[in-house]
Design a protein around this motif. Structure first.
Motif, PDB file in Angstrom:
ATOM      1  N   GLY A 111     -15.408 -25.743   1.812  1.00  0.00           N
ATOM      2  CA  GLY A 111     -15.669 -26.874   2.696  1.00  0.00           C
ATOM      3  C   GLY A 111     -16.818 -27.752   2.239  1.00  0.00           C
ATOM      4  O   GLY A 111     -16.845 -28.233   1.104  1.00  0.00           O
ATOM      5  N   GLU A 112     -17.807 -27.942   3.128  1.00  0.00           N
ATOM      6  CA  GLU A 112     -18.909 -28.864   2.853  1.00  0.00           C
ATOM      7  C   GLU A 112     -19.948 -28.289   1.893  1.00  0.00           C
ATOM      8  O   GLU A 112     -20.831 -29.012   1.427  1.00  0.00           O
ATOM      9  N   ILE A 113     -19.873 -26.993   1.613  1.00  0.00           N
ATOM     10  CA  ILE A 113     -20.823 -26.376   0.681  1.00  0.00           C
ATOM     11  C   ILE A 113     -20.527 -26.862  -0.735  1.00  0.00           C
ATOM     12  O   ILE A 113     -19.416 -26.712  -1.233  1.00  0.00           O
ATOM     13  N   VAL A 137     -21.979 -15.012 -12.714  1.00  0.00           N
ATOM     14  CA  VAL A 137     -22.423 -16.332 -12.259  1.00  0.00           C
ATOM     15  C   VAL A 137     -21.523 -16.837 -11.143  1.00  0.00           C
ATOM     16  O   VAL A 137     -21.982 -17.369 -10.127  1.00  0.00           O
ATOM     17  N   LYS A 138     -20.221 -16.650 -11.326  1.00  0.00           N
ATOM     18  CA  LYS A 138     -19.255 -17.116 -10.338  1.00  0.00           C
ATOM     19  C   LYS A 138     -19.467 -16.409  -8.999  1.00  0.00           C
ATOM     20  O   LYS A 138     -19.502 -17.035  -7.939  1.00  0.00           O
ATOM     21  N   LYS A 139     -19.627 -15.091  -9.041  1.00  0.00           N
ATOM     22  CA  LYS A 139     -19.820 -14.326  -7.808  1.00  0.00           C
ATOM     23  C   LYS A 139     -21.152 -14.681  -7.143  1.00  0.00           C
ATOM     24  O   LYS A 139     -21.249 -14.752  -5.913  1.00  0.00           O
ATOM     25  N   PHE A 140     -22.184 -14.891  -7.959  1.00  0.00           N
ATOM     26  CA  PHE A 140     -23.486 -15.279  -7.416  1.00  0.00           C
ATOM     27  C   PHE A 140     -23.388 -16.643  -6.739  1.00  0.00           C
ATOM     28  O   PHE A 140     -23.984 -16.879  -5.680  1.00  0.00           O
ATOM     29  N   ASN A 141     -22.612 -17.534  -7.341  1.00  0.00           N
ATOM     30  CA  ASN A 141     -22.395 -18.856  -6.758  1.00  0.00           C
ATOM     31  C   ASN A 141     -21.736 -18.732  -5.389  1.00  0.00           C
ATOM     32  O   ASN A 141     -22.137 -19.382  -4.418  1.00  0.00           O
ATOM     33  N   TYR A 142     -20.708 -17.878  -5.295  1.00  0.00           N
ATOM     34  CA  TYR A 142     -20.037 -17.654  -4.015  1.00  0.00           C
ATOM     35  C   TYR A 142     -21.015 -17.095  -2.979  1.00  0.00           C
ATOM     36  O   TYR A 142     -21.020 -17.505  -1.817  1.00  0.00           O
ATOM     37  N   CYS A 157     -24.411 -17.701   1.909  1.00  0.00           N
ATOM     38  CA  CYS A 157     -25.738 -17.685   2.544  1.00  0.00           C
ATOM     39  C   CYS A 157     -26.091 -19.056   3.102  1.00  0.00           C
ATOM     40  O   CYS A 157     -26.641 -19.178   4.199  1.00  0.00           O
ATOM     41  N   HIS A 158     -25.762 -20.092   2.353  1.00  0.00           N
ATOM     42  CA  HIS A 158     -26.044 -21.460   2.801  1.00  0.00           C
ATOM     43  C   HIS A 158     -25.265 -21.769   4.071  1.00  0.00           C
ATOM     44  O   HIS A 158     -25.767 -22.418   4.994  1.00  0.00           O
TER      45      HIS A 158
END
Length: 234
Positions: free
Chosen positions: A193-195, A220-225, A230-231
């Protein structure tokens, strides 16, 4: 960017073969797959590279090895080859074993916004409806591990339902592969969505470079998710 109609079906087929392989393929191998002469393959690749020239993508030729697709901008390539989500999904290899069909079905359903009929899944996977019905038992079990349910509605089909957080967890678990690309796809961005996943990933990669920290593309991909989740919750 070149319009999709400039790619004749044979060129699309050729590019799909190279994209799935992501390694060198000989002209003879491509000619056999496309049922044409090797001279036609050489001519087609020359024409395709003329289209690619403005985008930085190209098919390279190495004597003794054959042809290989080299992508500088995968998103541009996919927009040209398969602009819709369904067409992009079909670029994946159709599984033949039951243990491979289960994650494939979960990935397929996660990318749908509405109910999907079992007949559609059977056609997608080239199996019988009874086989799909049998697979659904394992699909339900795997979804339960992510605290999700497989909702079924008569006349409409099936659909994955659950909390947004659990859907994202399942998304990261089943839509990533060992050969994952760092490119944030439109499907991933839409799912969150907006993230702004692309912006978050830029910050992550910049920080990793600054502090000389090494991470695999998968990590990196999983950390991004995780950062996106969290955001969202804060």
């Amino acid at each position: 960017m070149a319009q999709k109609e400039t790619l004749i079906p044979r060129w699309q087929n050729l590019l799909q073969q190279l994209y799935l392989k992501m390694d060198f393929m000989s002209g003879e191998e491509l000619a056999e797959l496309l049922k044409v002469h090797a001279r036609t393959i050489r001519s087609d690749i020359k024409s395709i590279n003329e289209i690619f020239s403005k985008e930085g993508n190209r098919i390279v030729s190495v004597r003794g090895k054959g042809y290989q697709l080299q992508l500088q901008d995968e998103s541009v390539f996919l927009d040209l080859l398969a602009p819709s989500k369904e067409e992009r999904f079909n670029l994946q290899v159709i599984p033949t074993l039951a243990q491979d069909r289960i994650p494939y079905i979960i990935r397929y359903l996660l990318l749908q916004n509405d109910f999907v009929k079992l007949d559609t899944l059977a056609e997608e996977l080239y199996v019988s409806k009874s086989t799909i019905n049998s697979d659904m038992v394992d699909v339900k079990r795997k979804l339960a591990e992510c605290s999700l349910i497989l909702s079924k509605r008569a006349g409409y089909g099936v659909k994955i339902e659950g909390s947004e957080m659990n859907m994202r967890f399942c998304f990261s678990k089943y839509l990533l592969s060992d050969s994952v690309s760092l490119l944030v796809s439109d499907e991933e961005q839409t799912f969150f969505g907006e993230i702004d996943l692309r912006n978050i990933q830029t910050v992550i990669l910049t920080s990793l470079a600054e502090y000389k920290v090494q991470m695999t593309d998968m990590a990196v991909k999983k950390f991004n998710y995780s950062c996106g989740d969290c955001h969202k919750t804060h």
